[in-house]
Design a protein around this motif. Structure first.
Motif, PDB file in Angstrom:
ATOM      1  N   ALA A  51      16.124  12.034  -7.184  1.00 55.95           N
ATOM      2  CA  ALA A  51      15.414  13.175  -7.756  1.00 55.95           C
ATOM      3  C   ALA A  51      14.130  13.427  -6.969  1.00 55.95           C
ATOM      4  CB  ALA A  51      15.093  12.896  -9.220  1.00 55.95           C
ATOM      5  N   SER A  52      13.757  14.704  -6.876  1.00 55.09           N
ATOM      6  CA  SER A  52      12.577  15.056  -6.096  1.00 55.09           C
ATOM      7  C   SER A  52      11.297  14.723  -6.846  1.00 55.09           C
ATOM      8  CB  SER A  52      12.589  16.550  -5.768  1.00 55.09           C
ATOM      9  OG  SER A  52      11.394  16.910  -5.100  1.00 55.09           O
ATOM     10  N   TYR A  53      10.306  14.228  -6.098  1.00 54.22           N
ATOM     11  CA  TYR A  53       8.970  14.040  -6.661  1.00 54.22           C
ATOM     12  C   TYR A  53       8.156  15.339  -6.615  1.00 54.22           C
ATOM     13  CZ  TYR A  53       9.677   8.973  -6.561  1.00 54.22           C
ATOM     14  OH  TYR A  53      10.133   7.702  -6.784  1.00 54.22           O
ATOM     15  N   HIS A  54       8.662  16.322  -5.896  1.00 51.64           N
ATOM     16  CA  HIS A  54       7.960  17.599  -5.739  1.00 51.64           C
ATOM     17  C   HIS A  54       6.537  17.382  -5.230  1.00 51.64           C
ATOM     18  CE1 HIS A  54      11.365  19.643  -7.452  1.00 51.64           C
ATOM     19  NE2 HIS A  54      11.290  18.894  -8.547  1.00 51.64           N
ATOM     20  N   GLN A  55       6.438  16.550  -4.182  1.00 55.79           N
ATOM     21  CA  GLN A  55       5.163  16.343  -3.492  1.00 55.79           C
ATOM     22  C   GLN A  55       5.426  16.482  -2.001  1.00 55.79           C
ATOM     23  OE1 GLN A  55       3.048  12.766  -4.393  1.00 55.79           O
ATOM     24  NE2 GLN A  55       2.848  13.234  -6.572  1.00 55.79           N
ATOM     25  N   MET A  71      10.544   8.316  -0.097  1.00 52.91           N
ATOM     26  CA  MET A  71      10.979   7.530  -1.238  1.00 52.91           C
ATOM     27  C   MET A  71      12.031   8.242  -2.080  1.00 52.91           C
ATOM     28  SD  MET A  71       9.631   4.736  -0.647  1.00 52.91           S
ATOM     29  CE  MET A  71       9.968   3.792  -2.140  1.00 52.91           C
ATOM     30  N   GLU A  72      12.150   9.559  -1.943  1.00 52.35           N
ATOM     31  CA  GLU A  72      13.247  10.254  -2.628  1.00 52.35           C
ATOM     32  C   GLU A  72      14.602   9.688  -2.193  1.00 52.35           C
ATOM     33  OE1 GLU A  72      12.681  14.440  -1.940  1.00 52.35           O
ATOM     34  OE2 GLU A  72      10.853  14.501  -3.157  1.00 52.35           O
TER      35      GLU A  72
END
Length: 224
Positions: free
Chosen positions: A3-7, A15-16
């Motif tokens: 899942a995306s961290y959206h960063q 780390m994604e």
């Protein structure tokens, strides 16, 4: 990909892919030289085959691993991106040696210890011909107590059943003590002096046997 961290941070983007359970350990095995599915399973015995297949597929899709097929032979080989993870893993391992505490009993596994040791045989000093090192762990259940390392022609193989060859030397040890030797927390001389590890066989071979292994790459990491 997880899942995306959206960063936008490159650590977050890396780390994604890499922080899903088992992924970095799969990479550890790949950069250590395991290429075939069954080899990877021996280095990751508690990982389900289904999850291993999934993680390999994710790594291939991400361009970290290349899947090479030659007839029935399938190999997984790190790409340039995968090979660049070696120093990342080495740094993580060194940090773990320095800052993560005592190993629990559940962390001690003779199968993993022998699998690691077989990759660090110093073939230049092992006697010519076939060398068989039998390992007996005093303090583990009967089904995991006896192991054989067969060294010949520049290769080493781990056996959990008697391969039927003459034994060169026998190493009898407490599992924790031999893990500590392997990781550099206990020297061979101290382990032998206290009897935590014993080596039996002809004197010259018995004395030489510790030098047949180059120890874990993390053994030289300075402790805090």
């Amino acid at each position: 990909m997880g899942a995306s961290y959206h960063q936008f941070c490159p650590v977050a983007k890396a780390m994604e892919l890499l922080d899903e359970r088992w992924t970095l350990l799969v990479v550890r095995e790949l950069v250590s030289g395991s290429e075939r599915f069954n080899e990877l399973r021996r280095g990751l015995p508690r990982m389900s085959p289904t999850l291993l297949s999934r993680r390999l597929h994710q790594l291939v899709r991400a361009g970290v691993v290349e899947r090479r097929v030659d007839g029935a032979d399938v190999r997984y080989v790190p790409t340039a991106a995968g090979r660049e993870l070696r120093p990342v893993l080495e740094a993580l391992g060194a940090w773990g040696v320095r800052w993560i505490g005592e190993l629990g009993d559940a962390d001690l596994d003779p199968k993993l210890l022998l699998w690691d040791m077989h990759r660090h045989v110093d073939h230049g000093v092992v006697p010519p011909g076939r060398t068989v090192v039998r390992f007996r762990f005093r303090d583990v259940p009967a089904g995991l107590r006896d192991w054989w390392l067969v060294i010949a022609d520049g290769e080493a193989d781990v056996c959990d059943q008697d391969p039927g060859h003459d034994v060169t030397v026998t190493v009898t040890a407490d599992l924790r003590a031999l893990v500590q030797v392997w990781l550099g927390d206990l020297g061979w001389p101290a382990a032998l002096r206290t009897g935590a590890v014993e080596v039996a066989g002809p004197e010259t071979l018995r004395r030489a046997a510790p030098g047949w292994f180059t120890l874990s790459p993390f053994a030289a990491v300075p402790r805090p």
